[in-house]
Design a protein around this motif. Structure first.
Motif, PDB file in Angstrom:
ATOM      1  N   ARG A   1      -2.525   7.921   4.534  1.00  0.00           N
ATOM      2  CA  ARG A   1      -3.625   8.887   4.706  1.00  0.00           C
ATOM      3  C   ARG A   1      -3.209  10.099   5.536  1.00  0.00           C
ATOM      4  O   ARG A   1      -3.793  11.161   5.434  1.00  0.00           O
TER       5      ARG A   1
ATOM      6  N   TYR B   1      -9.263  -5.225   6.535  1.00  0.00           N
ATOM      7  CA  TYR B   1      -7.841  -5.487   6.249  1.00  0.00           C
ATOM      8  C   TYR B   1      -7.576  -6.986   6.160  1.00  0.00           C
ATOM      9  O   TYR B   1      -6.763  -7.432   5.365  1.00  0.00           O
TER      10      TYR B   1
ATOM     11  N   GLU C   1      -1.555   1.972   5.572  1.00  0.00           N
ATOM     12  CA  GLU C   1      -2.619   2.827   5.022  1.00  0.00           C
ATOM     13  C   GLU C   1      -2.794   4.088   5.871  1.00  0.00           C
ATOM     14  O   GLU C   1      -2.997   5.180   5.351  1.00  0.00           O
ATOM     15  N   HIS C   2      -2.670   3.934   7.173  1.00  0.00           N
ATOM     16  CA  HIS C   2      -2.774   5.097   8.072  1.00  0.00           C
ATOM     17  C   HIS C   2      -1.654   6.097   7.768  1.00  0.00           C
ATOM     18  O   HIS C   2      -1.885   7.320   7.763  1.00  0.00           O
TER      19      HIS C   2
ATOM     20  N   LYS D   1      -8.691  -7.659   2.630  1.00  0.00           N
ATOM     21  CA  LYS D   1      -7.705  -7.219   1.628  1.00  0.00           C
ATOM     22  C   LYS D   1      -6.560  -8.223   1.537  1.00  0.00           C
ATOM     23  O   LYS D   1      -6.160  -8.624   0.454  1.00  0.00           O
TER      24      LYS D   1
ATOM     25  N   TRP E   1      -1.048  -3.858   6.989  1.00  0.00           N
ATOM     26  CA  TRP E   1      -1.695  -3.092   5.915  1.00  0.00           C
ATOM     27  C   TRP E   1      -2.356  -1.837   6.495  1.00  0.00           C
ATOM     28  O   TRP E   1      -2.256  -0.741   5.950  1.00  0.00           O
ATOM     29  N   ARG E   2      -3.014  -2.022   7.650  1.00  0.00           N
ATOM     30  CA  ARG E   2      -3.732  -0.904   8.286  1.00  0.00           C
ATOM     31  C   ARG E   2      -2.754   0.197   8.703  1.00  0.00           C
ATOM     32  O   ARG E   2      -3.027   1.393   8.506  1.00  0.00           O
TER      33      ARG E   2
ATOM     34  N   ALA F   1       0.734   3.952  -3.172  1.00  0.00           N
ATOM     35  CA  ALA F   1       0.365   5.362  -2.935  1.00  0.00           C
ATOM     36  C   ALA F   1       1.423   6.312  -3.490  1.00  0.00           C
ATOM     37  O   ALA F   1       1.266   7.528  -3.419  1.00  0.00           O
TER      38      ALA F   1
ATOM     39  N   PRO G   1       0.813  -1.227   0.000  1.00  0.00           N
ATOM     40  CA  PRO G   1       0.000   0.000   0.000  1.00  0.00           C
ATOM     41  C   PRO G   1       0.843   1.272   0.000  1.00  0.00           C
ATOM     42  O   PRO G   1       0.427   2.286  -0.583  1.00  0.00           O
TER      43      PRO G   1
END
Ligand code: FAD
Ligand code: SF4
Length: 568
Positions: free
Chosen positions: A561, A147, A557-558, A150, A553-554, A29, A25
């Protein structure tokens, strides 16, 4: 003097099961990511189906950094050190231990996230075992579910869903929490013996189901289906049917053009600036020192090394080790109680010479809080797992159920029974306790002169009671399937080192009881994230890796973001 390299956005330390997932991820991004990995690339050609090499001589784990820093272990602060092993179970390579792990790919159950509040609600506060530092997770299963989903699709997991959107499917695990959708692949196939065990479980009124595996039950993402020939119990897969991060998320992250993999990079410390923000990491390759500057660092080097690297990274801002001003690094350590197996002897051949440890039948009736503990004197439980995996050397060293272990009687017994015995794998709840912890060994050092990690931990009364209880259930199950003899291994005390090692950098909302916040970022050094089971506060009764990967993954992703807030 270390060579200072060009800066990057994110450094991931360790490209194993966790770091290898987080890289994807981040790279997708568009962040510039450098993965610093102590090992090298291994390929299908490295994964010979060779029991002697894989299971006894410790290859592919052999000859690597991990073996030179095997943690020391003792049961408690006043006991002598246990004999130190010579082979570290974990792997140094791109893909890490996901290369040679068993690939059972479990989600945690809802109770595992809420052990304290659910125990209080159902049985009263007095049922939390004395001395335990267990806490509820800072969120419930539903927050992690997207998650899990995913990762199951991204790496590929075979299995039978038991609860899609609240609708229970009796073919799967009826105790699992609601999931968004079914697994991307059907479960691995059964065997005659596994089917027999399933029938026996049903006749006891239990709910058997095929376990989930990060192994292809059919061709997936242009990789082969499993051939079921076995020998990957501690080895990689030579047809890439086992879904390590080396064949899934890492190459996909590289394909974005934003992940650079640096192999043979042994990270020694993490640096901070004067304000206590992480500024980059120091690593050594062939004796040459480098400093890699980064705007954010994700530490993903497995529980023992995660803890050790933080404790070794001392600075003015963090004199007790990085992110350790609240003295929480190393605390709340525990490992799955995988000991106390039950072995059964059957009066017929099981035909188990083919298969792999992730191919099996599970019973969750005695796991977590899936049964009423009101009349019992422990909390938690165990997942009963019967798998199809037999190899010649292991079979020759089988339990002889009281008969001699040498000479002609032994030979005759093994000849007749090599394919007639089965050992269960019972994965049990373990809680963290005040006096179970990780720190740096005061005497033993690695070849670079850094202290190794020291484990001080023992299973307490609650865990020993779970072990005895689940052994009873396993014996009942085997006997229902026709077993004629049973052997129960002793219920152990000292934890030793483990492949399922949790805590040391626990996740939570309170900096006085945890190291990282609910997204996996340090309470004290805001641009440092930690990945792996070291952030988990409970183990549940299921293997950790899918949860580790969902959390990774979480966290990634955090970071994406909140890039401006965290990293600049
Ligand atoms: C034989 C075996 C069977 C297992 N079976 C299962 C199973 O069926 N299901 C399950 O859920 N779990 C299983 N596990 C556990 C599973 O392997 C771990 O949960 C998982 O690999 C942990 O992921 P990780 O990324 O934290 O660690 P790893 O996957 O070990 O990755 C850590 C990475 O960091 C690198 N590294 C370490 N230190 C440094 C450093 N200083 N500098 C740079 N790089 C570094 C390592 O080389 C490695 O690549 C098994 C483990 C073993 C050994
Ligand atoms: S049994 Fe399946 S996962 Fe194991 S090595 Fe063979 S094909 Fe690969």
């Amino acid at each position: 003097m270390a060579t200072r390299l060009k800066g990057t956005d994110v450094v991931v330390i360790g490209l194993g099961a966790a770091g290898g997932v987080a890289a994807l991820p981040l790279a997708r991004a568009g962040l510039e990511v450098i993965g610093l990995e102590a090992g090298t690339w291994l390929t299908r050609r490295d994964f010979a189906p060779d029991e002697l090499r894989n299971n006894y001589r410790g290859w592919p784990q052999g000859v690597q950094k991990a073996n030179q820093e095997i943690p020391t272990a003792r049961a408690n602060a006043s006991s002598a050190p246990m004999p130190r092993g010579t082979i570290h179970p974990m792997q140094n390579a791109v893909g890490g231990t996901s290369l040679h792990y068993w690939a059972q790919s479990w989600r945690l159950n809802p109770w595992d996230f809420k052990v304290v509040s659910e125990t209080r609600r159902r049985y009263g506060a007095s049922r939390i075992p004395a001395g335990s530092t267990v806490e509820d997770w800072p969120f419930a299963l539903d927050e992690l579910e997207p998650y899990y989903d995913k990762v199951e699709y991204e790496i590929g997991v075979s299995g039978q869903a038991g609860n899609v959107g609240g609708t229970i499917d009796p073919r799967g695990n009826k105790f699992e929490g609601p999931r968004t959708r079914a697994y991307p692949m059907p479960p691995l196939r059964g065997t005659e013996f596994l089917d027999k065990m399933a029938v026996a479980a049903r006749s006891l009124g239990w709910h058997p189901f095929p376990g989930p595996a990060a192994v292809n039950s059919r061709p997936y993402q242009n990789r082969s289906a499993c051939m079921y020939h076995g020998f990957c119990n501690r080895g990689g897969c030579h047809v890439d049917a086992k879904n390590s991060t080396a064949v899934t998320t890492i190459p996909r992250a590289q394909a974005t053009g934003h992940l650079k993999v640096v192999t043979r990079a042994h990270v020694t410390t993490i640096d901070v600036d004067n304000g206590g923000r992480v500024s980059g990491v120091n690593y050594v390759t062939d004796g040459v020192e480098y400093f890699q500057p980064a705007k954010a660092v994700l530490l993903a080097s497995f529980t023992y090394e995660n803890t050790r690297l933080l404790l070794l990274s001392k600075s003015k801002a963090f004199p007790n080790g990085l992110s350790n001003n609240h003295k929480q690094v190393g605390r709340h350590y525990f490992s799955h109680h995988q000991g106390a197996p039950v072995t059964a002897l059957f009066p017929f051949d099981l035909k188990s010479w083919y298969g792999l440890p992730a191919q099996g039948v599970a019973v969750d009736n005695w796991a977590d809080d899936n049964f009423d503990h009101a009349g019992l004197d422990f909390i938690g439980g165990g997942n009963l797992w019967v798998m199809s995996d037999r190899r010649p050397i292991a079979a020759a060293t089988m339990n002889t159920f009281g008969r001699p272990r040498w000479g002609s009687q032994w030979k005759a017994f093994v000849r007749e029974n090599a394919d007639r015995s089965h050992s269960s794998y019972i994965q049990k709840t373990t809680l963290p306790y005040e006096d179970n912890y990780l720190d740096l060994d005061p005497e033993v050092k690695d070849p670079l002169g850094y202290p190794v990690c020291r484990v001080t931990a023992e299973f307490k009364e609650n865990e020993r009671k779970i072990a005895a209880f689940t052994q009873d259930k396993m014996e009942q199950w085997y006997r229902e399937a026709g077993a004629v003899a049973i052997n129960r291994a002793p219920v152990g005390g000292a934890m030793g080192i483990s492949t399922h090692a949790y805590g040391g950098t626990r996740m939570g909302d309170n900096p006085d009881t945890s190291v990282v916040d609910r997204f996996g970022f340090s309470h004290e050094a805001p641009n440092l994230g930690v990945l792996g089971a070291s952030v988990m506060g409970t183990s549940g009764a299921h293997n950790p890796t899918l949860t580790v990967q969902a959390l990774a993954w979480r966290t990634a992703e955090h970071l994406v973001r909140n890039w401006k807030k965290i990293a600049t």
